[in-house]
Motif scaffolding. Sequence first.
Motif, PDB file in Angstrom:
ATOM      1  N   ALA A  60       0.890  -1.307  -0.113  1.00  0.00           N
ATOM      2  CA  ALA A  60       0.212   0.152   0.067  1.00  0.00           C
ATOM      3  C   ALA A  60       0.992   1.111   0.077  1.00  0.00           C
ATOM      4  N   ALA A  61       2.057   1.185   0.733  1.00  0.00           N
ATOM      5  CA  ALA A  61       2.988   2.370   0.669  1.00  0.00           C
ATOM      6  C   ALA A  61       3.383   2.517  -0.775  1.00  0.00           C
ATOM      7  N   PHE A  62       3.757   1.701  -1.319  1.00  0.00           N
ATOM      8  CA  PHE A  62       4.034   1.889  -3.031  1.00  0.00           C
ATOM      9  C   PHE A  62       2.844   2.153  -3.902  1.00  0.00           C
ATOM     10  N   GLY A  63       1.617   1.702  -3.432  1.00  0.00           N
ATOM     11  CA  GLY A  63       0.432   2.212  -4.323  1.00  0.00           C
ATOM     12  C   GLY A  63       0.029   3.389  -3.924  1.00  0.00           C
ATOM     13  N   ALA A  64       0.545   3.882  -3.007  1.00  0.00           N
ATOM     14  CA  ALA A  64       0.271   5.335  -2.550  1.00  0.00           C
ATOM     15  C   ALA A  64       0.855   6.455  -3.504  1.00  0.00           C
ATOM     16  N   PHE A  65       1.929   5.760  -4.139  1.00  0.00           N
ATOM     17  CA  PHE A  65       2.685   6.566  -5.292  1.00  0.00           C
ATOM     18  C   PHE A  65       1.516   7.033  -6.393  1.00  0.00           C
ATOM     19  N   VAL A  66       0.753   6.179  -6.643  1.00  0.00           N
ATOM     20  CA  VAL A  66      -0.136   6.423  -7.493  1.00  0.00           C
ATOM     21  C   VAL A  66      -1.316   7.217  -7.164  1.00  0.00           C
ATOM     22  N   ALA A  67      -1.809   6.973  -5.770  1.00  0.00           N
ATOM     23  CA  ALA A  67      -2.931   7.670  -5.287  1.00  0.00           C
ATOM     24  C   ALA A  67      -2.535   9.096  -5.034  1.00  0.00           C
ATOM     25  N   LEU A  68      -1.287   9.431  -4.948  1.00  0.00           N
ATOM     26  CA  LEU A  68      -0.977  10.691  -4.574  1.00  0.00           C
ATOM     27  C   LEU A  68      -0.984  11.703  -5.995  1.00  0.00           C
ATOM     28  N   GLY A  69      -0.912  11.289  -7.014  1.00  0.00           N
ATOM     29  CA  GLY A  69      -1.341  11.971  -8.314  1.00  0.00           C
ATOM     30  C   GLY A  69      -2.581  12.484  -8.120  1.00  0.00           C
ATOM     31  N   SER A  70      -3.625  11.982  -7.466  1.00  0.00           N
ATOM     32  CA  SER A  70      -4.741  12.776  -7.534  1.00  0.00           C
ATOM     33  C   SER A  70      -4.737  14.106  -6.993  1.00  0.00           C
ATOM     34  N   PRO A  71      -4.377  14.315  -5.652  1.00  0.00           N
ATOM     35  CA  PRO A  71      -4.122  15.579  -4.980  1.00  0.00           C
ATOM     36  C   PRO A  71      -3.089  16.584  -5.469  1.00  0.00           C
ATOM     37  N   LEU A  72      -2.085  15.899  -6.049  1.00  0.00           N
ATOM     38  CA  LEU A  72      -1.262  16.788  -6.623  1.00  0.00           C
ATOM     39  C   LEU A  72      -1.441  17.377  -7.838  1.00  0.00           C
ATOM     40  N   GLY A  73      -2.142  16.509  -8.821  1.00  0.00           N
ATOM     41  CA  GLY A  73      -2.591  17.069  -9.976  1.00  0.00           C
ATOM     42  C   GLY A  73      -3.459  18.017  -9.979  1.00  0.00           C
ATOM     43  N   ALA A  74      -4.458  17.979  -9.072  1.00  0.00           N
ATOM     44  CA  ALA A  74      -5.504  18.822  -8.848  1.00  0.00           C
ATOM     45  C   ALA A  74      -5.065  20.214  -8.395  1.00  0.00           C
ATOM     46  N   LEU A  75      -3.981  19.929  -7.255  1.00  0.00           N
ATOM     47  CA  LEU A  75      -3.173  21.102  -6.709  1.00  0.00           C
ATOM     48  C   LEU A  75      -2.536  22.126  -7.823  1.00  0.00           C
ATOM     49  N   LEU A  76      -1.935  21.308  -8.698  1.00  0.00           N
ATOM     50  CA  LEU A  76      -1.175  22.048  -9.741  1.00  0.00           C
ATOM     51  C   LEU A  76      -2.109  22.718 -10.658  1.00  0.00           C
ATOM     52  N   ALA A  77      -3.230  22.190 -10.903  1.00  0.00           N
ATOM     53  CA  ALA A  77      -4.304  22.617 -11.976  1.00  0.00           C
ATOM     54  C   ALA A  77      -4.937  23.754 -11.314  1.00  0.00           C
ATOM     55  N   ASN A  78      -5.381  23.726  -9.990  1.00  0.00           N
ATOM     56  CA  ASN A  78      -5.943  24.910  -9.330  1.00  0.00           C
ATOM     57  C   ASN A  78      -4.891  26.052  -9.097  1.00  0.00           C
ATOM     58  N   LEU A  79      -3.865  25.837  -8.968  1.00  0.00           N
ATOM     59  CA  LEU A  79      -2.944  26.905  -8.962  1.00  0.00           C
ATOM     60  C   LEU A  79      -2.756  27.556 -10.186  1.00  0.00           C
ATOM     61  N   ALA A  80      -2.711  26.659 -11.327  1.00  0.00           N
ATOM     62  CA  ALA A  80      -2.429  27.288 -12.659  1.00  0.00           C
ATOM     63  C   ALA A  80      -3.588  28.224 -13.063  1.00  0.00           C
ATOM     64  N   PHE A  81      -4.799  27.799 -12.591  1.00  0.00           N
ATOM     65  CA  PHE A  81      -5.853  28.638 -13.160  1.00  0.00           C
ATOM     66  C   PHE A  81      -6.246  29.885 -12.416  1.00  0.00           C
ATOM     67  N   VAL A  82      -5.799  29.715 -10.879  1.00  0.00           N
ATOM     68  CA  VAL A  82      -5.990  30.903 -10.072  1.00  0.00           C
ATOM     69  C   VAL A  82      -5.154  32.010 -10.523  1.00  0.00           C
ATOM     70  N   LEU A  83      -3.899  31.726 -11.007  1.00  0.00           N
ATOM     71  CA  LEU A  83      -2.831  32.612 -11.777  1.00  0.00           C
ATOM     72  C   LEU A  83      -3.569  32.943 -13.143  1.00  0.00           C
ATOM     73  N   ILE A  84      -4.161  32.417 -14.023  1.00  0.00           N
ATOM     74  CA  ILE A  84      -4.558  32.858 -15.212  1.00  0.00           C
ATOM     75  C   ILE A  84      -5.659  33.800 -14.934  1.00  0.00           C
ATOM     76  N   PHE A  85      -6.504  33.510 -14.076  1.00  0.00           N
ATOM     77  CA  PHE A  85      -7.580  34.402 -13.755  1.00  0.00           C
ATOM     78  C   PHE A  85      -7.293  35.866 -13.465  1.00  0.00           C
ATOM     79  N   TYR A  86      -5.957  36.130 -13.131  1.00  0.00           N
ATOM     80  CA  TYR A  86      -5.433  37.529 -12.883  1.00  0.00           C
ATOM     81  C   TYR A  86      -5.419  38.363 -14.371  1.00  0.00           C
ATOM     82  N   LEU A  87      -5.496  37.467 -15.370  1.00  0.00           N
ATOM     83  CA  LEU A  87      -5.428  38.210 -16.742  1.00  0.00           C
ATOM     84  C   LEU A  87      -6.464  38.851 -17.162  1.00  0.00           C
TER      85      LEU A  87
END
Length: 440
Positions: free
Chosen positions: A156-183
């Motif tokens: 499960a510790a190794f499987g968590a490598f995959v599961a971590l992609g969910s919050p990390l991907g969403a975090l990067l996306a939300n950060l990207a768009f919050v910066l875009i909305f300043y345009l």
Amino acid sequence: MTASTAPSRTTSSQTRRLAIGAGAGTSLEFFDFSIYTVASALVFPKVFFSGDTDPWFASFMSLATYTIGYVVAPLGAIVMGWVGDRYGRRRAMLITFYLMGAATVLMGLLPGYATIGVAAPFLLVLLRLVHGFSRGGELGGASVLAVEHAPPSRRAAFGAFVALGSPLGALLANLAFVLIFYLPQGAITSWGWRIPFIAGAVVLAIGVWARRALEESPVFHELAASRLDEKIVKIPIWNVIRDNWGRLLLAAGANTGLNGVMFVLAGFMLSYAAGPAPKGLGLDIQDVLWCTLPGLAIHAVTVVLGARLSDRLGRKPVMLAASVAVLAYMFALFPIARVGTLTAWALAIAVGFALTGFLFGPLITYLTELFTPEQRQSGAGLAYQIGAVLGGGLAPSMANRLIEWTGTSTSVGYYLAGGMALTVVCLLALPETAPVRTHR
């Protein structure tokens, strides 16, 4: 291929590369999910469905392209599960990642309706189909490869490598768009929205670097070294359906409720917060996006904690406790959010993300352990994607309609609690798989 070619125990450097390679795919998957959610609601109706199209129908068509990605995901799980079970986990994972990354980047480069006319929405739908197909095979392949490289006591510790992609991907996306909305608004519509999609090339490059150097799963090496006609079946999914259809449906049911809650937290709660009263909260979209970041970070932490706890205590005790906690919290989620302040809304989703992390962390590994090695990628991949379609694919739009029909967000909480009740029942009916409990 002989048994002697099987790789030795995973080294620390291989573990790091495995973590990056496995997590990059799901990071790209959820990164695209998040940026496509925002773009399909706010930008795509004007960019890809303009001309003489009625604006309301343009919005519908734009959101329909979002749904298409979920419809073809189970097909991707079947096809890429066949590749992974018959020709290798690593090969399947590379194919899905190339397809998914290319589709994401090409969306950002796609000309709009004003430039190429009706070809623009047609090509958008085509790219969404490619992405949905590859997405269907991505998580199953990455999770199987990660788990099969792991020592039994740390699966499960190794499987968590995959599961971590969910919050990390969403975090990067939300950060990207919050910066875009300043345009300025005109810049967002003309070129600003393209930046997050094209930025997916960075995740693609990192993932390709990590995945190309990964060794094939030791378990698959053992299968390949045995009698192929007996061990590596020609169409694994038929055997899964024939021999394990009950387990397949229960595994899909276990994921349905969880996916519904997670996709409401990550997607619908944004539109609910920014939507005008009385159906929404009328909060500023930039403030809302900023306030999702702590919740997603907490989710990443609890994903790891849940996975590690399941290695020590067993999968079912951890997942059942988390499922019951999430179910109970669904009755409090919207009353807390309805206080109407940004702080209350951020607290509501942060608690939801924290609780779901304890369930999602072990679930990735649990699904792979439910199926035999020769059927593993097909069974685990299809089970996850069926649950994703029925849960994550439907929940955000159902939440929207329930508030429209009932006039209150309380109904959404009951809907999500019902889905979590299904998760609890299915988990109770499924067996334990953790070595600490089964001594395997």
